[in-house]
Design a protein around this motif. Structure first.
Motif, PDB file in Angstrom:
ATOM      1  N   GLY A  56      25.851  15.414   5.291  1.00  0.00           N
ATOM      2  CA  GLY A  56      24.841  15.844   4.341  1.00  0.00           C
ATOM      3  C   GLY A  56      24.595  14.814   3.258  1.00  0.00           C
ATOM      4  N   GLY A  57      23.413  14.861   2.678  1.00  0.00           N
ATOM      5  CA  GLY A  57      23.057  13.952   1.605  1.00  0.00           C
ATOM      6  C   GLY A  57      21.681  14.300   1.072  1.00  0.00           C
ATOM      7  N   ALA A  58      21.514  14.263  -0.226  1.00  0.00           N
ATOM      8  CA  ALA A  58      20.229  14.581  -0.825  1.00  0.00           C
ATOM      9  C   ALA A  58      19.404  13.309  -0.932  1.00  0.00           C
ATOM     10  CB  ALA A  58      20.426  15.204  -2.202  1.00  0.00           C
ATOM     11  N   ARG A  59      18.156  13.394  -0.569  1.00  0.00           N
ATOM     12  CA  ARG A  59      17.276  12.247  -0.664  1.00  0.00           C
ATOM     13  C   ARG A  59      15.825  12.724  -0.702  1.00  0.00           C
ATOM     14  NH1 ARG A  59      19.587  14.134   3.914  1.00  0.00           N
ATOM     15  NH2 ARG A  59      20.961  12.326   4.011  1.00  0.00           N
ATOM     16  N   ALA A  60      14.931  11.808  -1.119  1.00  0.00           N
ATOM     17  CA  ALA A  60      13.502  12.115  -1.160  1.00  0.00           C
ATOM     18  C   ALA A  60      12.727  10.809  -1.110  1.00  0.00           C
ATOM     19  CB  ALA A  60      13.153  12.903  -2.423  1.00  0.00           C
ATOM     20  N   VAL A  61      11.522  10.876  -0.588  1.00  0.00           N
ATOM     21  CA  VAL A  61      10.658   9.704  -0.535  1.00  0.00           C
ATOM     22  C   VAL A  61       9.213  10.160  -0.687  1.00  0.00           C
ATOM     23  CG1 VAL A  61      10.464   9.783   1.977  1.00  0.00           C
ATOM     24  CG2 VAL A  61      10.047   7.625   0.784  1.00  0.00           C
ATOM     25  N   ALA A  62       8.429   9.372  -1.395  1.00  0.00           N
ATOM     26  CA  ALA A  62       7.009   9.657  -1.563  1.00  0.00           C
ATOM     27  C   ALA A  62       6.210   8.470  -1.024  1.00  0.00           C
ATOM     28  CB  ALA A  62       6.675   9.901  -3.033  1.00  0.00           C
ATOM     29  N   MET A  63       5.185   8.758  -0.250  1.00  0.00           N
ATOM     30  CA  MET A  63       4.360   7.718   0.360  1.00  0.00           C
ATOM     31  C   MET A  63       2.896   7.958   0.029  1.00  0.00           C
ATOM     32  SD  MET A  63       6.114   7.788   4.151  1.00  0.00           S
ATOM     33  CE  MET A  63       6.224   9.587   4.120  1.00  0.00           C
ATOM     34  N   ILE A  64       2.205   6.900  -0.338  1.00  0.00           N
ATOM     35  CA  ILE A  64       0.761   6.962  -0.552  1.00  0.00           C
ATOM     36  C   ILE A  64       0.077   6.329   0.650  1.00  0.00           C
ATOM     37  CG2 ILE A  64      -1.170   6.187  -1.963  1.00  0.00           C
ATOM     38  CD1 ILE A  64       0.630   6.290  -4.377  1.00  0.00           C
ATOM     39  N   VAL A  65      -0.778   7.085   1.307  1.00  0.00           N
ATOM     40  CA  VAL A  65      -1.486   6.632   2.501  1.00  0.00           C
ATOM     41  C   VAL A  65      -2.947   6.395   2.131  1.00  0.00           C
ATOM     42  CG1 VAL A  65      -2.052   7.145   4.899  1.00  0.00           C
ATOM     43  CG2 VAL A  65       0.073   8.024   3.905  1.00  0.00           C
ATOM     44  N   SER A  66      -3.455   5.189   2.448  1.00  0.00           N
ATOM     45  CA  SER A  66      -4.832   4.859   2.114  1.00  0.00           C
ATOM     46  C   SER A  66      -5.399   3.925   3.171  1.00  0.00           C
ATOM     47  CB  SER A  66      -4.912   4.207   0.724  1.00  0.00           C
ATOM     48  OG  SER A  66      -4.393   2.885   0.775  1.00  0.00           O
ATOM     49  N   ASP A  67      -6.660   3.541   2.998  1.00  0.00           N
ATOM     50  CA  ASP A  67      -7.279   2.605   3.930  1.00  0.00           C
ATOM     51  C   ASP A  67      -7.065   1.151   3.517  1.00  0.00           C
ATOM     52  OD1 ASP A  67      -8.854   2.566   1.702  1.00  0.00           O
ATOM     53  OD2 ASP A  67     -10.729   3.111   2.714  1.00  0.00           O
ATOM     54  N   THR A  68      -6.260   0.932   2.464  1.00  0.00           N
ATOM     55  CA  THR A  68      -5.886  -0.429   2.042  1.00  0.00           C
ATOM     56  C   THR A  68      -4.368  -0.508   1.941  1.00  0.00           C
ATOM     57  OG1 THR A  68      -6.176   0.210  -0.273  1.00  0.00           O
ATOM     58  CG2 THR A  68      -8.044  -0.864   0.833  1.00  0.00           C
ATOM     59  N   PRO A  69      -3.671  -0.598   3.062  1.00  0.00           N
ATOM     60  CA  PRO A  69      -2.204  -0.571   3.039  1.00  0.00           C
ATOM     61  C   PRO A  69      -1.615  -1.832   2.411  1.00  0.00           C
ATOM     62  CG  PRO A  69      -2.987  -1.088   5.239  1.00  0.00           C
ATOM     63  CD  PRO A  69      -4.203  -0.740   4.428  1.00  0.00           C
ATOM     64  N   HIS A  70      -0.493  -1.669   1.729  1.00  0.00           N
ATOM     65  CA  HIS A  70       0.201  -2.788   1.107  1.00  0.00           C
ATOM     66  C   HIS A  70       1.607  -2.992   1.679  1.00  0.00           C
ATOM     67  CE1 HIS A  70      -2.885  -3.312  -1.983  1.00  0.00           C
ATOM     68  NE2 HIS A  70      -2.901  -2.000  -2.118  1.00  0.00           N
ATOM     69  N   VAL A  71       2.262  -1.930   2.098  1.00  0.00           N
ATOM     70  CA  VAL A  71       3.634  -2.030   2.618  1.00  0.00           C
ATOM     71  C   VAL A  71       3.625  -2.258   4.123  1.00  0.00           C
ATOM     72  CG1 VAL A  71       5.850  -0.855   2.841  1.00  0.00           C
ATOM     73  CG2 VAL A  71       4.500  -0.572   0.757  1.00  0.00           C
ATOM     74  N   PHE A  72       2.928  -1.410   4.857  1.00  0.00           N
ATOM     75  CA  PHE A  72       2.774  -1.603   6.290  1.00  0.00           C
ATOM     76  C   PHE A  72       1.497  -0.910   6.758  1.00  0.00           C
ATOM     77  CE2 PHE A  72       5.108   2.382   6.072  1.00  0.00           C
ATOM     78  CZ  PHE A  72       4.501   3.165   7.045  1.00  0.00           C
ATOM     79  N   GLN A  73       0.998  -1.345   7.894  1.00  0.00           N
ATOM     80  CA  GLN A  73      -0.224  -0.793   8.464  1.00  0.00           C
ATOM     81  C   GLN A  73       0.101  -0.034   9.740  1.00  0.00           C
ATOM     82  OE1 GLN A  73      -3.368  -3.611   8.922  1.00  0.00           O
ATOM     83  NE2 GLN A  73      -4.633  -2.285  10.205  1.00  0.00           N
ATOM     84  N   ILE A  74      -0.416   1.153   9.859  1.00  0.00           N
ATOM     85  CA  ILE A  74      -0.162   1.988  11.033  1.00  0.00           C
ATOM     86  C   ILE A  74      -0.988   1.495  12.217  1.00  0.00           C
ATOM     87  CG2 ILE A  74      -0.421   4.309  11.994  1.00  0.00           C
ATOM     88  CD1 ILE A  74       0.151   5.422   9.233  1.00  0.00           C
ATOM     89  N   ASP A  75      -0.355   1.378  13.349  1.00  0.00           N
ATOM     90  CA  ASP A  75      -1.040   1.011  14.588  1.00  0.00           C
ATOM     91  C   ASP A  75      -1.683   2.282  15.144  1.00  0.00           C
ATOM     92  OD1 ASP A  75      -1.951  -0.185  16.837  1.00  0.00           O
ATOM     93  OD2 ASP A  75       0.001  -0.786  17.628  1.00  0.00           O
ATOM     94  N   VAL A  76      -2.950   2.453  14.862  1.00  0.00           N
ATOM     95  CA  VAL A  76      -3.649   3.709  15.167  1.00  0.00           C
ATOM     96  C   VAL A  76      -3.631   3.988  16.666  1.00  0.00           C
ATOM     97  CG1 VAL A  76      -5.827   4.934  15.000  1.00  0.00           C
ATOM     98  CG2 VAL A  76      -5.123   3.402  13.158  1.00  0.00           C
ATOM     99  N   GLY A  77      -3.215   5.178  17.008  1.00  0.00           N
ATOM    100  CA  GLY A  77      -3.193   5.607  18.402  1.00  0.00           C
ATOM    101  C   GLY A  77      -1.930   5.230  19.149  1.00  0.00           C
ATOM    102  N   ALA A  78      -1.121   4.337  18.584  1.00  0.00           N
ATOM    103  CA  ALA A  78       0.121   3.910  19.244  1.00  0.00           C
ATOM    104  C   ALA A  78       1.255   4.810  18.777  1.00  0.00           C
ATOM    105  CB  ALA A  78       0.420   2.450  18.935  1.00  0.00           C
ATOM    106  N   SER A  79       1.492   5.850  19.528  1.00  0.00           N
ATOM    107  CA  SER A  79       2.530   6.808  19.145  1.00  0.00           C
ATOM    108  C   SER A  79       3.041   7.530  20.379  1.00  0.00           C
ATOM    109  CB  SER A  79       1.984   7.827  18.132  1.00  0.00           C
ATOM    110  OG  SER A  79       0.877   8.528  18.693  1.00  0.00           O
ATOM    111  N   GLY A  80       4.230   8.064  20.251  1.00  0.00           N
ATOM    112  CA  GLY A  80       4.815   8.849  21.327  1.00  0.00           C
ATOM    113  C   GLY A  80       5.624   9.995  20.751  1.00  0.00           C
ATOM    114  N   TYR A  81       5.382  11.174  21.238  1.00  0.00           N
ATOM    115  CA  TYR A  81       6.062  12.370  20.715  1.00  0.00           C
ATOM    116  C   TYR A  81       6.836  13.060  21.830  1.00  0.00           C
ATOM    117  CZ  TYR A  81       2.538  11.720  17.059  1.00  0.00           C
ATOM    118  OH  TYR A  81       1.731  11.197  16.090  1.00  0.00           O
TER     119      TYR A  81
END
Length: 262
Positions: A56-81
């Motif tokens: 166990g461990g407490a943690r949290a993260v907040a992400m801002i998603v926009s059309d001008t990424p600065h940290v990383f860019q999502i490869d649209v459509g490249a996913s597997g579930y």
């Protein structure tokens, strides 16, 4: 919960991609808490907390998603579930837990493997070893991540045990160790002699074998055929060079390779 962040990140990305609100941003917050209980000796002012689960461990993260990424860019459509319902852990009370640790671990390994295979099916030409710069895993504890990575390297990448361990280590190793681990075919103090020895083996290849290999390369990459005329012209230029012809003749007579000095 941590898993909710994994679910809402693609939801936020799809909202941005839809263009419903041009220039808008989406805020994704993922949190997790540690389930613990109060020891009997504690009091209201100074509780003696003890964990109900070792991972166990407490943690949290907040992400801002926009059309001008600065940290990383999502490869649209490249996913597997991949997923399914499994009763690996049950917490009827904050200080009570029941479950099957082995089932939890095996389900994690199974989902990691099949998520990649679904990604591979959707995206196409994907290699587990070379296609990704970094891998981020859900991390209940370190050993589970190492086991998942080792499982993927063995089943998906078909890697040998020694090669798998190399991907998990940060220490350097010698060329002799690489040979012993079957990561390379050979090593020697003199690379020139080693190269000569292997090149000499080419004379034993039958013509049919060479023809089949050329046919395989031609079928593998259709860029070879359009380049044929350029390749023929380049070869004619090389083999019409008198200096090259002299060195080739020297090799035939003495066994000294053309690139070796006089």
């Amino acid at each position: 919960m941590a898993d909710s962040g994994q679910q809402h990140l693609p939801t936020a990305a799809n909202f941005i991609l839809s263009g419903t609100s041009p220039g808008a941003k989406a805020l994704v917050i993922a949190t997790d808490i540690t389930r613990f209980m109060v020891a009997e000796s504690g009091d209201a002012l100074s509780e003696d907390w003890s964990f109900a689960e070792p991972s166990g461990g407490a943690r949290a993260v907040a992400m801002i998603v926009s059309d001008t990424p600065h940290v990383f860019q999502i490869d649209v459509g490249a996913s597997g579930y991949y997923g399914y319902e499994v009763m690996d852990t049950c917490r009827p009370l904050p200080d009570s837990e029941a479950g099957n640790a082995d089932l939890s671990l095996l389900s994690y390994l199974d989902c990691c493997e099949n998520s990649f295979r679904e990604y591979q099916r959707r995206v196409g030409d994907v290699d587990f070893v070379s296609s990704f710069g970094y891998l981020a895993f859900h991390t209940p504890f370190g050993g589970m991540i190492k086991g998942a990575h080792r499982n993927l390297m063995r089943k998906v990448a078909k890697a040998r045990p020694a090669a798998i361990e190399v991907t998990l280590m940060t220490q350097p190793f010698t060329a002799e160790q690489a040979v012993n681990w079957h990561l390379v075919d050979a090593c020697a103090d003199s690379s020139d002699n080693l190269l000569r020895r292997h090149l000499l083996r080419l004379r034993y290849l039958p013509k049919t074998g060479t023809a089949r290999y050329k046919h395989y390369l031609r079928e593998l990459d259709d860029l070879l055929l359009p380049s044929r005329d350029k390749a023929v012209a380049a070869n004619r230029e090389v083999f019409s060079d008198q200096e090259n012809l002299r060195k080739i003749e020297r090799y035939v007579n003495t066994g000294q390779f053309p690139w070796e000095g006089e």
